[in-house]
Design a protein around this motif. Structure first.
Motif: not given
Lengths: 141, 141, 141
Positions: B44, B94, B98, C51, C59, C62, C119
């Protein structure tokens, strides 16, 4: 045996060029009731996008956003770019292609592409001028 | 029966590492004349990219663009980042992953990958240091 | 014959919603020892992402990054946007979807998804409010 073809998409400058019908026609010709369509664009300065096919402003705004995020080499913010031999629009086009998709896969359910109600399939052209773009299409089990 | 393998790609810091030959060799070994190659990267903080294999400046400019869009956590513009335990380069990696692709699919036509004339397949490394990256490869009908 | 299904993912505002278990369950039900899972999201204002499933800060970061790169239409930097009829969060959601992925393909090796150790598979919701999102799933040879 998979079904395979090259789909041609003609472009005239930056924008989203829909080819949902051509893709659906290719799937119908394969005769498969269930399967998987994969599309792969054979270029590095345009890309593939599934996006809203309702309000055309969505497509214009997408083109505008990418043009602001990755401006032409004339822009003061792009003076660091080394690759300049193929024109002011070439390296930004490579970057926009990297930020989007070179391949897409869409299931075929009950003989139809499993697209959502508002989804269309687009060739996202990032270069100025006119281009004939080639998309390799594959339907497998 | 599909053919499957894990392809290893060794990296030494941010950059595009080509493995078109390894992918083509895997396809040739499958013995398929028509089919679909899918690549999936099992990490990732790196990603996959199909990009121009002609001018190496294109690859350097791509790395530079992503480094400017998502700078290291030292940068004043990245002070909002919470995930800092794995190093200055981890959360930016990361984010770059994405923004690009974890999987790619390329049709196999007449026994060959349907790549365009100037397309190569790359592992896009986003982290500093040396890494052994694994790409799951699949050729199906 | 491929196995096909529609997987539902319920969302409550911007974020990454994991559905690795549901995808793995669908693959297990297909009974395939080797194959390829493809996921396709039937919407244009959310997307798919593989991810890190370890630190939840990844998260959150992101979501924060994409919110800063493509802010709401209230932001002074987004006054150029034309598509405004579906709410302040709609056009930014289309842009974030274009920057990520509408489809993903993951090999199935020895009866299991070939995911890396860290992942997870996520639905990346870009819109405010509650939504029921549909992901078309396909396992083929």
């Amino acid at each position: 045996m998979p079904s395979q073809a090259i789909l041609d998409v003609r472009t005239r400058g930056p924008g989203l060029y829909e080819f949902t019908q051509e893709a659906a026609h290719f799937v119908a010709q394969s005769g498969r009731d269930s399967g998987l369509l994969t599309l792969f664009v054979q270029h590095t300065s345009c890309s593939l996008l599934v996006q809203e096919n309702a309000d055309p402003d969505v497509r214009r705004d997408l083109v505008e956003f990418f043009g602001r995020l990755v401006p032409s080499l004339h822009s003061p913010s792009m003076q660091w770019v080394a690759h300049r031999t193929e024109g002011e629009d070439d390296m930004p086009a490579h970057i926009k292609a990297a930020l989007t998709s070179v391949s897409l896969s869409i299931p075929v359910l009950d003989g139809r592409l499993a697209l959502g109600q508002w989804q269309g399939i687009y060739l996202f052209e990032h270069r100025d001028g006119s281009h004939l773009r080639r998309v390799a299409a594959h339907v497998g089990p």
